[in-house]
Design a protein around this motif. Structure first.
Motif, mmCIF file in Angstrom:
data_model
loop_
_atom_site.group_PDB
_atom_site.id
_atom_site.type_symbol
_atom_site.label_atom_id
_atom_site.label_comp_id
_atom_site.label_asym_id
_atom_site.label_seq_id
_atom_site.Cartn_x
_atom_site.Cartn_y
_atom_site.Cartn_z
ATOM 1 N N UNK A 185 -59.303 -14.184 7.098
ATOM 2 C CA UNK A 185 -60.168 -13.003 7.219
ATOM 3 C C UNK A 185 -59.311 -11.759 7.464
ATOM 4 N N UNK A 186 -58.269 -11.923 8.269
ATOM 5 C CA UNK A 186 -57.360 -10.801 8.540
ATOM 6 C C UNK A 186 -56.678 -10.350 7.267
ATOM 7 N N UNK A 187 -56.212 -11.320 6.482
ATOM 8 C CA UNK A 187 -55.512 -10.995 5.230
ATOM 9 C C UNK A 187 -56.482 -10.298 4.259
ATOM 10 N N UNK A 188 -57.699 -10.874 4.168
ATOM 11 C CA UNK A 188 -58.699 -10.302 3.255
ATOM 12 C C UNK A 188 -58.985 -8.847 3.637
ATOM 13 N N UNK A 189 -59.081 -8.629 4.943
ATOM 14 C CA UNK A 189 -59.354 -7.292 5.442
ATOM 15 C C UNK A 189 -58.229 -6.332 5.052
ATOM 16 N N UNK A 190 -57.003 -6.808 5.178
ATOM 17 C CA UNK A 190 -55.827 -5.995 4.851
ATOM 18 C C UNK A 190 -55.755 -5.680 3.361
ATOM 19 N N UNK A 191 -56.271 -6.604 2.531
ATOM 20 C CA UNK A 191 -56.209 -6.388 1.077
ATOM 21 C C UNK A 191 -57.195 -5.293 0.649
ATOM 22 N N UNK A 192 -58.282 -5.192 1.417
ATOM 23 C CA UNK A 192 -59.346 -4.256 1.028
ATOM 24 C C UNK A 192 -58.849 -2.805 0.893
ATOM 25 N N UNK A 193 -58.033 -2.353 1.862
ATOM 26 C CA UNK A 193 -57.606 -0.947 1.832
ATOM 27 C C UNK A 193 -56.734 -0.601 0.635
ATOM 28 N N UNK A 194 -55.609 -1.349 0.411
ATOM 29 C CA UNK A 194 -54.815 -1.015 -0.774
ATOM 30 C C UNK A 194 -55.606 -1.177 -2.069
ATOM 31 N N UNK A 195 -56.543 -2.127 -2.061
ATOM 32 C CA UNK A 195 -57.349 -2.342 -3.271
ATOM 33 C C UNK A 195 -58.198 -1.090 -3.558
ATOM 34 N N UNK A 196 -58.705 -0.504 -2.467
ATOM 35 C CA UNK A 196 -59.483 0.731 -2.590
ATOM 36 C C UNK A 196 -58.621 1.832 -3.202
ATOM 37 N N UNK A 197 -57.365 1.951 -2.719
ATOM 38 C CA UNK A 197 -56.470 2.996 -3.262
ATOM 39 C C UNK A 197 -56.162 2.717 -4.722
#
Ligand SMILES: Nc1ncnc2c1ncn2[C@@H]1O[C@H](COP(=O)(O)OP(=O)(O)O)[C@@H](O)[C@H]1O
Ligand SMILES: [Mg+2]
Length: 397
Positions: free
Chosen positions: A162-174
């Motif tokens: 869940x932590x990793x998934x959360x971290x992926x969300x931000x760069x994915x947004x950029x």
């Protein structure tokens, strides 16, 4: 030394002086003691074998005979002759011969049992006169401990994921924003003679598609491990179904699906969280569309949605004319990560079940392979006195 031992010791020391009546009394006491202890030992949940220093069985109870497949009434026989010549038998003899006091876990693969074995010396007046073998069937305790351990490991793995998934969300947004900016440049230059802009357009479309897929996976995963915080309100379920259909209008039209709605009740008001129930309906309808797109023949793609009430429940049925589900997959479809799709997450129905169960409802499925499937959701008509379940896996934001 306990009081009984002291008493017998005294009798033995003065045996010649003890009268016959006294001896009879002692004998009676001994036999009563022997019977009662025998009953206790015989009925212990633990298997007990006592052997002397020559390896002859001095005593063995029912459970030990059962656990080691030793014939009843083996007292006086040699343990090495009575115990079967299999892995367990060999290990027991080795443990006895090693003459160490030991506690061991043995896996009895033949009988699918886990045995805890204790080997203890039997002492009498400072001398070792034999060995006591104790065996306890700990299969159930062992399995539940293993299950607990696996659940704990899974929970920490889920927290990590869940932590990793959360971290992926931000760069994915950029990445998504920058692809849109690149898209704008491409669009401006589409009239340009250079073929490269057409190629760029094709590549950026692929990137956008892949970003969308990644976002879907991450969102479904995070949803499945997050706490469900229900916002319960009076909701007109008929309207909610209609608004879900209109939300999916583009997908429905693009895939040539026709929707047949039949409400047996009008303006049915239920207490529920509109957002979540809508999401559950969207998941089911999207699955139905996928299943109909997989049909090998050109069967009409039709989704039948019905709403009725049975007893104290509102019953929503969503039936499709898709591929149906193979019998062997029927039990698996609600399991997390089960998917038959190339790009599926296998989390859609897991989330649907969480949502419906959080509303004190339930979901069942009827399906015939190559004919179609029907998902039946039951939601309570009255929720006033009921607590809503909190089916969170993790307390992760
Ligand atoms: N209406 C349906 N018809 C046939 N199979 C279905 C239907 N709904 C779900 N399934 C099966 O259940 C699986 C799990 O569905 P789901 O949890 O939504 O995950 P996903 O859609 O990502 O595969 C699907 O891959 C599919 O095999
Ligand atoms: Mg799905």
């Amino acid at each position: 030394m306990n009081r009984t031992n002291q008493f017998f010791d005294k009798i033995f020391q003065n045996f010649d002086k003890v009268s016959d009546t006294e001896k009879k009394k002692v004998f009676q006491r001994l036999s009563t003691l022997w019977y009662s202890q025998n009953i206790i030992i015989e009925n212990l949940e633990e298997g007990i074998i006592a052997i002397d220093n020559e390896g002859m069985i001095q005593g063995i109870n029912k459970k030990a005979c059962f656990l080691f497949s030793i014939p009843r009434n083996s007292e006086g026989e040699s343990l090495s002759k009575c115990i079967p010549d299999n892995d367990i038998g060999k290990t027991i003899l080795e443990l006895v011969n090693s003459s160490d006091s030991e506690t061991k876990l043995l896996k009895d693969n033949e009988n699918e049992r886990i045995l805890q074995i204790n080997i203890l010396p039997i002492g009498e007046r400072g001398r070792i006169i034999g060995t006591l073998i104790k065996a306890f069937d700990i299969t159930k305790t062992y399995e539940s401990a293993q299950k607990l351990k696996r659940a704990e490991q899974l929970a920490s793995l889920t927290t990590l994921a869940a932590g990793v998934a959360h971290e992926i969300k931000n760069p994915l947004g950029s990445i998504s924003i920058y692809v849109q900016l690149i898209d704008k440049i491409i669009k401006k230059n589409m009239d340009n003679d250079c073929q490269c802009y057409k190629d760029f357009k094709e590549y950026s479309d692929i990137i956008k598609e892949e970003i969308g897929r990644l976002e879907d996976t991450i969102n479904s995963f995070l949803f499945s491990v997050r706490k469900l915080e229900l916002n319960i309100e009076d909701v007109n379920i008929n309207e909610l179904i209609l608004s879900t259909i209109s939300f999916l209008k583009y997908e429905i039209e693009k895939n040539n699906v026709s929707i047949d709605i039949k409400f047996d009740k009008d303006n049915l008001i239920l207490k529920l969280d509109e957002r979540y129930i809508k999401q559950a309906l969207i998941n089911i309808i999207q699955n139905a569309i996928d299943a109909m797109n997989e049909n090998k023949d050109d069967k009409k793609k039709e989704i039948y949605i019905k709403l009725k009430t049975i007893d104290n429940y509102a019953v929503i049925s969503i039936k499709d004319t898709g591929t149906g589900i193979k019998d062997e997959d029927l039990n698996k479809i609600f399991e997390p990560y089960f998917t038959t799709k190339r790009h599926g997450t296998g989390l859609g129905l897991t989330n649907v079940v969480r949502i419906i169960e959080a509303h004190n409802g339930n979901i069942t499925i009827e399906s015939e392979y190559e004919k179609g499937s029907e998902f039946i959701i039951k939601l309570p008509l009255k929720q006033e006195n009921q607590k809503f379940l909190n089916t969170d896996l993790l307390d992760y934001a």
